[in-house]
Design a protein around this motif. Structure first.
Motif, short mmCIF file in Angstrom:
data_model
loop_
_atom_site.label_atom_id
_atom_site.label_comp_id
_atom_site.label_asym_id
_atom_site.label_seq_id
_atom_site.Cartn_x
_atom_site.Cartn_y
_atom_site.Cartn_z
N ASP A 233 -4.64 11.12 -11.58
CA ASP A 233 -3.90 10.02 -10.95
C ASP A 233 -2.85 10.50 -9.96
O ASP A 233 -2.72 9.98 -8.86
CB ASP A 233 -3.23 9.17 -12.04
CG ASP A 233 -4.25 8.50 -12.94
OD1 ASP A 233 -5.43 8.47 -12.54
OD2 ASP A 233 -3.86 8.03 -14.02
N THR A 234 -2.09 11.51 -10.35
CA THR A 234 -1.01 11.97 -9.48
C THR A 234 -1.55 12.55 -8.19
O THR A 234 -1.03 12.31 -7.10
CB THR A 234 -0.16 13.02 -10.22
OG1 THR A 234 0.30 12.45 -11.45
CG2 THR A 234 1.02 13.47 -9.37
N ALA B 29 -2.76 9.75 -5.88
CA ALA B 29 -1.69 8.94 -5.28
C ALA B 29 -1.01 9.66 -4.13
O ALA B 29 -0.53 9.03 -3.19
CB ALA B 29 -0.66 8.59 -6.35
N HIS B 30 -0.97 10.99 -4.16
CA HIS B 30 -0.24 11.74 -3.14
C HIS B 30 -1.18 12.61 -2.32
O HIS B 30 -0.76 13.64 -1.78
CB HIS B 30 0.83 12.61 -3.80
CG HIS B 30 1.85 11.83 -4.57
ND1 HIS B 30 2.85 11.12 -3.96
CD2 HIS B 30 1.98 11.61 -5.90
CE1 HIS B 30 3.59 10.51 -4.89
NE2 HIS B 30 3.09 10.80 -6.07
N SER C 11 0.82 -1.21 0.00
CA SER C 11 0.00 0.00 0.00
C SER C 11 0.85 1.26 0.00
O SER C 11 0.47 2.27 -0.61
CB SER C 11 -0.93 0.00 1.22
OG SER C 11 -1.80 -1.11 1.20
N ILE D 264 1.98 2.30 -6.32
CA ILE D 264 0.95 3.27 -6.67
C ILE D 264 0.09 2.67 -7.78
O ILE D 264 0.59 2.23 -8.81
CB ILE D 264 1.55 4.61 -7.13
CG1 ILE D 264 2.37 5.23 -5.99
CG2 ILE D 264 0.47 5.57 -7.60
CD1 ILE D 264 3.08 6.50 -6.37
N ALA E 208 -5.63 4.91 -5.81
CA ALA E 208 -4.62 4.52 -6.76
C ALA E 208 -4.91 5.10 -8.13
O ALA E 208 -6.05 5.28 -8.51
CB ALA E 208 -4.57 3.00 -6.86
N ARG F 20 -4.87 5.89 3.78
CA ARG F 20 -3.98 5.18 4.69
C ARG F 20 -4.63 4.84 6.02
O ARG F 20 -4.06 4.07 6.80
CB ARG F 20 -2.71 5.99 4.90
CG ARG F 20 -1.91 6.09 3.61
CD ARG F 20 -0.57 6.71 3.79
NE ARG F 20 0.16 6.72 2.53
CZ ARG F 20 1.36 7.26 2.36
NH1 ARG F 20 1.95 7.85 3.39
NH2 ARG F 20 1.95 7.23 1.19
N ARG G 152 -1.31 -2.77 -7.20
CA ARG G 152 -1.24 -3.33 -5.84
C ARG G 152 -1.79 -4.75 -5.81
O ARG G 152 -1.27 -5.61 -5.10
CB ARG G 152 -2.02 -2.43 -4.88
CG ARG G 152 -1.31 -1.13 -4.55
CD ARG G 152 -2.19 -0.21 -3.75
NE ARG G 152 -1.49 1.03 -3.41
CZ ARG G 152 -2.09 2.10 -2.91
NH1 ARG G 152 -3.40 2.09 -2.72
NH2 ARG G 152 -1.39 3.18 -2.63
N ASP H 166 -5.96 8.51 -0.42
CA ASP H 166 -4.84 7.84 -1.06
C ASP H 166 -5.36 6.76 -1.98
O ASP H 166 -5.17 5.58 -1.74
CB ASP H 166 -3.90 7.24 0.00
CG ASP H 166 -2.70 6.59 -0.64
OD1 ASP H 166 -2.37 6.97 -1.76
OD2 ASP H 166 -2.12 5.70 0.00
#
Length: 418
Positions: free
Chosen positions: A373-374, A377-378, A217, A221, A415, A283, A226, A413
């Protein structure tokens, strides 16, 4: 050159954090110690074979002395009792002879549970003590008969009575020898004579599945990537752990590939739900997975004690979680190939498939959402940075986002697509 102000944590908040952490430690201690402290045998299924009159006596004696720990079930003959033990329908059996002088036989299965096997050995010792007591109780009557016969013979000899009508001198009675035998129908392997290896292997297996899910996890990404990582991790982990537990330690028996498949599926059944929760919740899903598998599922897995030792209905509930299903499946594959295994297989498959399904849901939610997407992911890093900037004192310099980073806080968070 800018000077950064260090904002110290208020003393009240620091004390509060310490108090909350102590409560967390207390919860962890309760979760791990509770099964061992409260473990008590209850209604352990044990077979009994023999004439009705003898079986009734044994049932009465066991009911008085076992205190509800043993639940006797009647079987037609010894072979039926052995079959029940091999299929894990019973932990053992008491086989009574047809004649009073036939010694009883106590069947045990150390591989099913060393603790229950030891308890049945104690029951065999109690049966032996009861038989010896009955023999001693019958001895005075036999000696009285011998004494009466001896007096009769002496009187006849004194009066000169001879011939066929004269009583013969009595012989000393022979006491019958009745011994209770104990037969281990399914013993533990010589490479793991106490069963410790199989029992202690379960917690590292749970940790391995959980750490694998957490690492995937955090490092990988993309929800679908995953899933691929979890599958690869589970397969490789199953092969490696089986090689250690079976080839090196000798804790597992039976077919290597079946054991490897079971361990791989157990790892996936724990890791996949964690990655799936992360895909949905961010998370925070890691914390939910850790609590679920370590603090809830593992203590009630009955990996080190029989299900009947745990307070009802927690032992049965634990078999619906991956740790309990994996423990039962590996023991059956190693020692009880005739036992039905569909249920633990299905439990592990369901958890693994459920975790993959959660990842797919998170994947498509991200793919159809407003964030790219970016950003998805962050999201957690950007949200934390935004909160830090908001809490910074007035006049303190604020670091600009690095090249390629988004300055917007995002939500979760999830994917990226693919």
């Amino acid at each position: 050159m800018h000077s950064h102000l260090t904002q110290r944590t208020p003393i009240g908040r620091a004390v509060g954090i310490g108090a909350v952490l102590s409560l967390v430690v207390g919860v962890i201690l309760l979760a791990f110690a509770w099964p061992s402290v409260t473990a008590e045998p209850k209604d352990l299924p044990v077979g009994v074979v023999g004439p009705d009159a003898s079986v009734a006596q044994v049932e009465e004696r066991v009911a008085d002395e076992a205190g509800g720990a043993i639940a006797l079930e009647r079987y037609d003959d010894r072979d039926a009792a052995v079959t029940a033990i091999e299929e894990r329908e019973a932990y053992g059996a008491i086989v009574l002879g047809a004649a009073p002088t036939d010694g009883p036989e106590v069947l045990i299965a150390t591989a099913a549970s060393p603790a229950v096997a030891q308890q049945l050995r104690g029951l065999a010792a109690e049966l032996q003590a009861g038989i010896d007591e009955q023999l001693r109780a019958a001895l005075p009557a036999q000696l009285r008969q011998v004494l009466e016969a001896a007096v009769t013979a002496a009187v006849a000899q004194a009066t000169g009575q001879t011939g066929a009508d004269a009583p013969s001198a009595p012989s000393v009675p022979e006491l019958p020898s009745v011994t209770v035998t104990v037969t281990d129908v399914v013993p533990l392997a010589e490479t793991d004579p106490t069963g410790t290896g199989l029992a202690v292997a379960m917690f590292p297996l749970v940790l391995g599945g959980m750490l694998g899910g957490i690492a995937v996890s955090l490092v990988v990404i993309g929800a679908m990537r995953r899933v691929a990582a979890v599958v690869a991790y589970s397969v490789a982990g199953g092969l490696l752990l089986t090689g250690i537990l079976q080839g090196w330690f000798g804790a597992l028996q039976g077919d290597y590939w079946l054991n490897a498949s079971a361990i791989a599926l157990a790892l996936a059944a724990i890791a996949a739900p964690i990655t799936g929760l992360v895909a949905l919740m961010g998370r925070a899903g890691i914390g939910v997975g850790a609590v679920l598998f370590v603090l809830v599922a593992n203590p009630i897995s009955a990996a080190t004690v029989p299900v009947q030792f745990l307070a009802a209905p927690w032992g049965a509930i634990g078999q619906w979680f991956p740790p309990g299903a994996a423990a039962t499946l590996l023991r059956d594959l190693s020692y009880f190939p005739d036992a039905p295994m569909a249920f633990p297989w299905l439990v592990l498959v369901a958890w693994a498939a459920g975790g993959i399904l959660l990842s797919l849901v998170g994947h498509f939610r991200t793919a159809g959402g407003a964030e790219n997407d970016t950003e998805a992911a962050h999201a957690d890093e950007e949200l934390a940075a935004a909160e830090t900037h908001a809490e910074a004192p007035a006049g303190a310099p604020v670091d600009a986002p690095a090249d390629g980073e988004s300055g917007r806080p995002a939500g979760r968070d999830a994917a990226p697509v693919g």
